[in-house]
Design an enzyme around this catalytic site. Structure first.
Site, short mmCIF file in Angstrom:
data_model
loop_
_atom_site.label_atom_id
_atom_site.label_comp_id
_atom_site.label_asym_id
_atom_site.label_seq_id
_atom_site.Cartn_x
_atom_site.Cartn_y
_atom_site.Cartn_z
N SER A 148 -8.05 -1.78 -10.67
CA SER A 148 -6.80 -1.03 -10.64
C SER A 148 -6.54 -0.37 -12.01
CB SER A 148 -5.66 -1.96 -10.21
OG SER A 148 -4.49 -1.23 -9.88
N ASP A 224 -5.63 -1.11 1.33
CA ASP A 224 -4.93 -1.19 0.05
C ASP A 224 -3.64 -0.37 0.15
OD1 ASP A 224 -4.08 -0.79 -2.64
OD2 ASP A 224 -6.14 -1.09 -3.33
N HIS A 257 -5.68 -4.87 -1.97
CA HIS A 257 -5.71 -4.68 -3.42
C HIS A 257 -5.87 -5.99 -4.18
CE1 HIS A 257 -5.09 -1.80 -6.69
NE2 HIS A 257 -4.24 -2.63 -7.28
#
Length: 277
Positions: A148, A224, A257
């Site tokens: 991320s 996600d 995620h």
């Protein structure tokens, strides 16, 4: 350097360490896994950069990398994502996506963050020097990966130092922070309105501006919740195609995620890195 803890794992040692950082102006904590190795041996180093809200502990506790690092003979280093301490500025509203836990791997130039938020220099200069001095690390064999916000950091650092990092990969990276809300908030808050400075910390912009690397591996969960608004792997795909950079972009159905996703595909990434180290 102070040893916070050490634990035996897969024949190696998982350690957590603290030191006084000159560039961040306070104590910083990081973790290092050193696999079993022959006396005097120097081992390749994989850097793992974490995402928003994280510390060194997230991947250390949930990443499930130690078995593979022991098998492949890889040191794995996990820095923190921001400076810490009572004197360190935070988001005035206490938001999760700016300030503490959200250093975005840049050197801030805007007050009050310019005092402590120098994570780019910390990760690329200060901490590598410490790792080289204190651990059996072969600094001629380094690679970098992240998740991320940390995927953003891994991509931008890897593209900026292609001769240093032999492999680059990412899980659900923020590929074009200049074009998405997370990145626009962070880059404006830390770097001000200088869009040229933004481009130096934007993987898609770096590629557009001529940065090159041998190849890239990216895993992105299709479930996600941040995929379409914040992550935009399509932009990285287009930039790599235009630049002739081989990109292995794997969209994983049903994956989100979280570290459930990261731990699932961690083996693939470590084998990718090992083959290039």
């Amino acid at each position: 350097m102070e040893t916070v803890s050490t634990n035996r794992a897969f024949g190696g040692v998982q350690g957590v360490y603290r030191h006084a950082s000159a560039v961040c102006g306070g104590d910083m904590t990081f973790s290092v896994y050193v696999p079993p190795h022959a006396p005097g041996a120097k081992l390749p180093v994989v850097w793992y950069l974490s995402g928003l809200t994280c510390t060194h502990a997230n991947v250390t506790e949930k990443g499930e990398y130690r078995r593979l690092c022991a098998e492949l003979g890889l040191i794995l280093v996990a820095p923190d994502t921001s400076p810490r301490g009572e004197a360190v500025a935070d988001d005035p509203d206490g938001a999760y996506d700016f300030g503490l836990g959200a250093g975005f791997y840049v050197d801030a130039t805007q007050p009050p963050f310019a005092t402590h938020y120098h994570i780019w220099s910390y990760v690329t200069e200060e901490l590598p020097a410490l790792v080289a001095a204190q651990f059996p690390a072969d600094m001629d064999r380094q690679s970098i990966m992240g998740h991320s916000m940390g995927g953003h950091g891994a991509l931008t650092i890897g593209l900026t130092f292609p001769d240093r990092f032999k492999a680059v990969s990412a899980f659900a990276p923020i590929v074009a922070p200049s074009q998405v809300p997370w990145g626009q908030k962070a880059l404006s808050g830390y770097l001000g309105d200088d869009r040229a400075a933004w481009r130096r910390h934007d993987a898609v912009a770096l590629i557009e501006d001529g940065a090159r690397i041998a190849d890239l591996l990216v895993d992105q969960g299709e479930a996600d919740p941040f995929l379409t608004e914040q992550l935009r792997p399509d932009l990285l795909d287009a930039a790599c195609k235009a630049a002739g950079i081989p990109l292995t972009l794997r969209l994983q159905p049903g994956y989100d995620h979280s570290y459930y996703t990261i731990s699932t595909f961690m083996e693939d990434h470590l084998r990718w890195h090992s083959a290039r180290l």
